[in-house]
Design a protein around this motif. Structure first.
Motif, PDB file in Angstrom:
ATOM      1  N   LEU A  78       0.843  -1.212   0.000  1.00 39.20           N
ATOM      2  CA  LEU A  78       0.000   0.000   0.000  1.00 39.20           C
ATOM      3  C   LEU A  78       0.876   1.258   0.000  1.00 39.20           C
ATOM      4  O   LEU A  78       0.607   2.217  -0.729  1.00 39.20           O
ATOM      5  N   ARG A  79       1.950   1.222   0.819  1.00 41.74           N
ATOM      6  CA  ARG A  79       2.845   2.382   0.887  1.00 41.74           C
ATOM      7  C   ARG A  79       3.484   2.629  -0.479  1.00 41.74           C
ATOM      8  O   ARG A  79       3.537   3.759  -0.962  1.00 41.74           O
ATOM      9  N   TYR A  80       3.957   1.569  -1.100  1.00 43.34           N
ATOM     10  CA  TYR A  80       4.581   1.668  -2.427  1.00 43.34           C
ATOM     11  C   TYR A  80       3.598   2.245  -3.448  1.00 43.34           C
ATOM     12  O   TYR A  80       3.935   3.142  -4.232  1.00 43.34           O
ATOM     13  N   ALA A  81       2.367   1.748  -3.428  1.00 43.28           N
ATOM     14  CA  ALA A  81       1.344   2.183  -4.390  1.00 43.28           C
ATOM     15  C   ALA A  81       1.068   3.679  -4.253  1.00 43.28           C
ATOM     16  O   ALA A  81       0.863   4.386  -5.251  1.00 43.28           O
ATOM     17  N   LEU A  82       1.110   4.139  -3.012  1.00 49.26           N
ATOM     18  CA  LEU A  82       0.843   5.556  -2.753  1.00 49.26           C
ATOM     19  C   LEU A  82       2.044   6.411  -3.150  1.00 49.26           C
ATOM     20  O   LEU A  82       1.905   7.441  -3.836  1.00 49.26           O
ATOM     21  N   GLU A  83       3.220   5.970  -2.748  1.00 52.03           N
ATOM     22  CA  GLU A  83       4.454   6.718  -3.052  1.00 52.03           C
ATOM     23  C   GLU A  83       4.676   6.853  -4.554  1.00 52.03           C
ATOM     24  O   GLU A  83       5.164   7.875  -5.029  1.00 52.03           O
ATOM     25  N   GLN A  84       4.301   5.814  -5.278  1.00 57.36           N
ATOM     26  CA  GLN A  84       4.543   5.812  -6.728  1.00 57.36           C
ATOM     27  C   GLN A  84       3.338   6.365  -7.501  1.00 57.36           C
ATOM     28  O   GLN A  84       3.311   6.263  -8.735  1.00 57.36           O
ATOM     29  N   ASP A  85       2.365   6.927  -6.782  1.00 54.86           N
ATOM     30  CA  ASP A  85       1.159   7.468  -7.429  1.00 54.86           C
ATOM     31  C   ASP A  85       0.429   6.450  -8.284  1.00 54.86           C
ATOM     32  O   ASP A  85      -0.135   6.790  -9.332  1.00 54.86           O
ATOM     33  N   ILE A  86       0.465   5.191  -7.871  1.00 58.99           N
ATOM     34  CA  ILE A  86      -0.212   4.150  -8.645  1.00 58.99           C
ATOM     35  C   ILE A  86      -1.717   4.202  -8.381  1.00 58.99           C
ATOM     36  O   ILE A  86      -2.520   3.902  -9.256  1.00 58.99           O
ATOM     37  N   VAL A  87      -2.094   4.595  -7.158  1.00 63.50           N
ATOM     38  CA  VAL A  87      -3.506   4.832  -6.831  1.00 63.50           C
ATOM     39  C   VAL A  87      -3.631   6.207  -6.178  1.00 63.50           C
ATOM     40  O   VAL A  87      -2.642   6.806  -5.758  1.00 63.50           O
ATOM     41  N   ASP A  88      -4.875   6.696  -6.099  1.00 64.20           N
ATOM     42  CA  ASP A  88      -5.093   8.002  -5.467  1.00 64.20           C
ATOM     43  C   ASP A  88      -5.139   7.890  -3.948  1.00 64.20           C
ATOM     44  O   ASP A  88      -4.725   8.795  -3.230  1.00 64.20           O
ATOM     45  N   ARG A  89      -5.663   6.748  -3.481  1.00 66.07           N
ATOM     46  CA  ARG A  89      -5.789   6.526  -2.048  1.00 66.07           C
ATOM     47  C   ARG A  89      -5.565   5.060  -1.756  1.00 66.07           C
ATOM     48  O   ARG A  89      -5.799   4.216  -2.631  1.00 66.07           O
ATOM     49  N   VAL A  90      -5.143   4.743  -0.521  1.00 65.78           N
ATOM     50  CA  VAL A  90      -5.102   3.331  -0.132  1.00 65.78           C
ATOM     51  C   VAL A  90      -6.010   3.135   1.069  1.00 65.78           C
ATOM     52  O   VAL A  90      -6.305   4.080   1.795  1.00 65.78           O
ATOM     53  N   GLU A  91      -6.493   1.931   1.208  1.00 65.35           N
ATOM     54  CA  GLU A  91      -7.414   1.639   2.296  1.00 65.35           C
ATOM     55  C   GLU A  91      -7.150   0.191   2.741  1.00 65.35           C
ATOM     56  O   GLU A  91      -7.473  -0.745   2.010  1.00 65.35           O
ATOM     57  N   PRO A  92      -6.547   0.011   3.924  1.00 68.10           N
ATOM     58  CA  PRO A  92      -6.272  -1.358   4.353  1.00 68.10           C
ATOM     59  C   PRO A  92      -7.538  -2.144   4.676  1.00 68.10           C
ATOM     60  O   PRO A  92      -7.550  -3.375   4.574  1.00 68.10           O
ATOM     61  N   ASP A  93      -8.611  -1.441   5.006  1.00 68.20           N
ATOM     62  CA  ASP A  93      -9.847  -2.142   5.395  1.00 68.20           C
ATOM     63  C   ASP A  93     -10.793  -2.262   4.193  1.00 68.20           C
ATOM     64  O   ASP A  93     -11.384  -1.284   3.744  1.00 68.20           O
ATOM     65  N   PRO A  94     -10.952  -3.472   3.657  1.00 71.55           N
ATOM     66  CA  PRO A  94     -11.787  -3.633   2.464  1.00 71.55           C
ATOM     67  C   PRO A  94     -13.229  -3.170   2.690  1.00 71.55           C
ATOM     68  O   PRO A  94     -13.868  -2.678   1.753  1.00 71.55           O
ATOM     69  N   VAL A  95     -13.727  -3.321   3.900  1.00 71.68           N
ATOM     70  CA  VAL A  95     -15.124  -2.952   4.157  1.00 71.68           C
ATOM     71  C   VAL A  95     -15.332  -1.463   3.905  1.00 71.68           C
ATOM     72  O   VAL A  95     -16.306  -1.051   3.245  1.00 71.68           O
TER      73      VAL A  95
END
Lengths: 296, 296
Positions: free
Chosen positions: B39-56
């Motif tokens: 999740l940290r990598y995805a955010l740092e690399q601008d791969i997604v706009d937001r991350v959310e560890p809780d799927p719900v």
């Protein structure tokens, strides 16, 4: 006075051998072929020094004779011309099976020394027009000398292999050669054609990826050549195929039974073997075309 | 207010999908993964706009949900989170089997529309670090809509496929998809591992050429993933393998019997099919990676 190399059969391999043999020691090159246009082309392109449509005349001069015909053609040629070889000549071949060729070579008189050979190189094309001077660069040259092969002739072949650019010479028995080739090459060709026999081939065309292309590329094969290679190596190839059928069946049964424990175990084993193989290949620097390694 | 795409599972395909979906209509991208570093990598690399560890929490916002987990993970996720999807949401997946996924999707409530999908692309690597923005360029995007798939959602998927660079969308049944994949891809993987199980693998190492490398390249596979893909497509794959075993056996029997007539006939048939296939492939302009064609 120079010695003479006679190359019988100026196809892809015979033509490439001629190109690669230019300047080898004091030999000059005599090309023999049944096709008049091939002989003319070989002469016009300086692929050989001389051409000779009559094998009997050529053989009378041949100190070193390369038989570059299809497998059965080599066997038939030796039987037909057993009495035409120059006494003291060395005879060799370039064929992808060795047991059947060595068996055929038994007709040769004691005055002639036969050293079976297989320079492991080729392309998907055929004919002298596709011959390459660097065809054998980095390739393995497999020799199957026996007690009828004179040591000085084996040494000559070793110098020759270096001259044409082979990476190494491997001496082995015809049986071992044929087992190697059954597994590493012939079986791949049977797999490729067997996959292409599936009725799904055209139905699902367009959905195949690299794994499919990699597996089936060699299916567009030279039918008469491979019919001979397969049947002249039927024992080794038959046993490699039987092993493969058993391995595929075991996978299928585990898949059909939904037996994930067995499947994980088997796939882990196979994948680890392939990874180890990739590592060993990287370490040895192997790359490239059929049986080729970079020249070292 | 923008709509939200939730990507569950930021691995090779989920990560590539996120990269490729940037700028698609008014969607923003929410990444869900069990791995904090991912999740940290995805955010740092601008791969997604937001991350959310809780799927719900993520699902509560998801207008379009991409399930990019391993096959069994997708089935389990749908069962576990059946009541957490936003009403009106469209759910899709990227999995290489479709029948078992569609079966699993039956747990979803009527407020959610499921459209099974398989963008036919991939590399031999895994993990978000290997995600590629152009992963789907020129690929087939297979969709398996059914009577529970709302037409506007299928249209959305068609626009999405164009945006990420796919060459075309193919709509078919889960059964047909699974039969295609069994033959064109899964069977190639079983062949590769079956060949590598032969005791000769290391004994004859160094003598393999392009045909061997082409056939066995995919043997170094991701074991948990392929165990699931194989067993979740056991019917289609089992029958493709049985056909293959029969074809190989027929070749072996002709070879062992020295039956050159049958062999010439069979090899001619297969080689002609492969040549025809090469022609059709050339005409259609297909090339490249797993299931890829150049974008047209």
């Amino acid at each position: 006075m120079s010695r003479h190399i006679v190359i019988v059969g100026l196809g892809l391999i015979g033509g490439s051998m001629a190109k690669a043999l230019h300047g080898f020691e004091d030999f000059d090159l005599i090309g023999v072929d049944v096709s008049e246009p091939t002989l003319r082309y070989a002469l016009e392109q300086d692929i050989v020094d001389r051409v000779e449509p009559d094998p009997v005349k050529a053989l009378a001069e041949g100190d070193l004779v390369f038989l570059c015909l299809h497998p059965q053609g080599i066997v038939d040629f030796m039987a037909q011309h057993r009495d035409h070889f120059k006494p003291g000549a060395m005879v060799t071949d370039v064929c992808g099976v060795k047991g059947a060729i060595l068996e055929g070579a038994k007709v040769l008189p004691d005055t002639v020394s036969f050293v079976g050979g297989h320079p492991m190189a080729g392309t998907e094309f055929s004919g002298i027009q596709h011959a390459l001077v660097n065809m054998f660069h980095g390739a393995h040259y497999i020799l199957t000398p026996n007690d009828r092969s004179r040591p000085e002739h084996v040494e000559l072949m070793e110098r020759l292999a270096v001259h044409i650019g082979c990476a190494n010479i491997v001496k082995t028995t015809p049986e071992n050669h044929d087992a190697i080739i059954a597994y590493t090459s012939q079986m791949m060709h049977v797999i490729a054609v067997a996959v292409c026999d599936d009725p799904s081939l055209f139905q699902y065309q367009g959905f195949e990826g690299d794994s499919f292309r990699g597996c089936t590329r060699v299916a567009a094969l030279d039918v008469p050549l491979w019919t001979q290679l397969f049947t002249m190596n039927s024992k080794a190839l038959g046993s490699a195929l039987e092993e493969l059928e058993g391995n595929i069946r075991t996978y299928r049964q585990a898949i059909e039974a939904g037996d994930t424990t067995t499947l994980v175990e088997k796939l882990s084993y196979s994948a680890a073997r392939k990874r180890k193989m990739n590592r060993l290949e990287l370490e040895s620097g192997a790359v490239g075309r059929e049986g080729k390694k970079p020249k070292v």
